[in-house]
Design a protein around this motif. Sequence first.
Motif, mmCIF file in Angstrom:
data_model
loop_
_atom_site.group_PDB
_atom_site.id
_atom_site.type_symbol
_atom_site.label_atom_id
_atom_site.label_comp_id
_atom_site.label_asym_id
_atom_site.label_seq_id
_atom_site.Cartn_x
_atom_site.Cartn_y
_atom_site.Cartn_z
ATOM 1 N N MET A 1 0.854 -1.181 0.000
ATOM 2 C CA MET A 1 0.000 0.000 0.000
ATOM 3 C C MET A 1 0.895 1.238 0.000
ATOM 4 S SD MET A 1 -2.757 1.346 2.826
ATOM 5 C CE MET A 1 -4.181 0.406 2.370
ATOM 6 N N LYS A 2 0.652 2.125 -0.946
ATOM 7 C CA LYS A 2 1.482 3.323 -1.059
ATOM 8 C C LYS A 2 1.037 4.441 -0.125
ATOM 9 C CE LYS A 2 2.838 2.649 -5.828
ATOM 10 N NZ LYS A 2 2.867 3.226 -7.150
ATOM 11 N N ASN A 3 -0.266 4.604 0.031
ATOM 12 C CA ASN A 3 -0.800 5.702 0.835
ATOM 13 C C ASN A 3 -1.702 5.177 1.936
ATOM 14 O OD1 ASN A 3 0.359 7.720 -0.821
ATOM 15 N ND2 ASN A 3 -1.328 7.553 -2.248
#
Length: 41
Positions: free
Chosen positions: A1-3
């Motif tokens: 998950m990036k954000n």
Amino acid sequence: MKNLLLGTAYYDEYMPYDRLEKDVRMMKKAGINVVRIAEST
């Protein structure tokens, strides 16, 4: 998950329409990036 998703529920049907811009500004300032709306209409 990036954000990281940080969200809230917003019940616009219970708020005066002229308050929407202020509420959106406050949500952005708080880092909220997901909003759930219209779940009770």
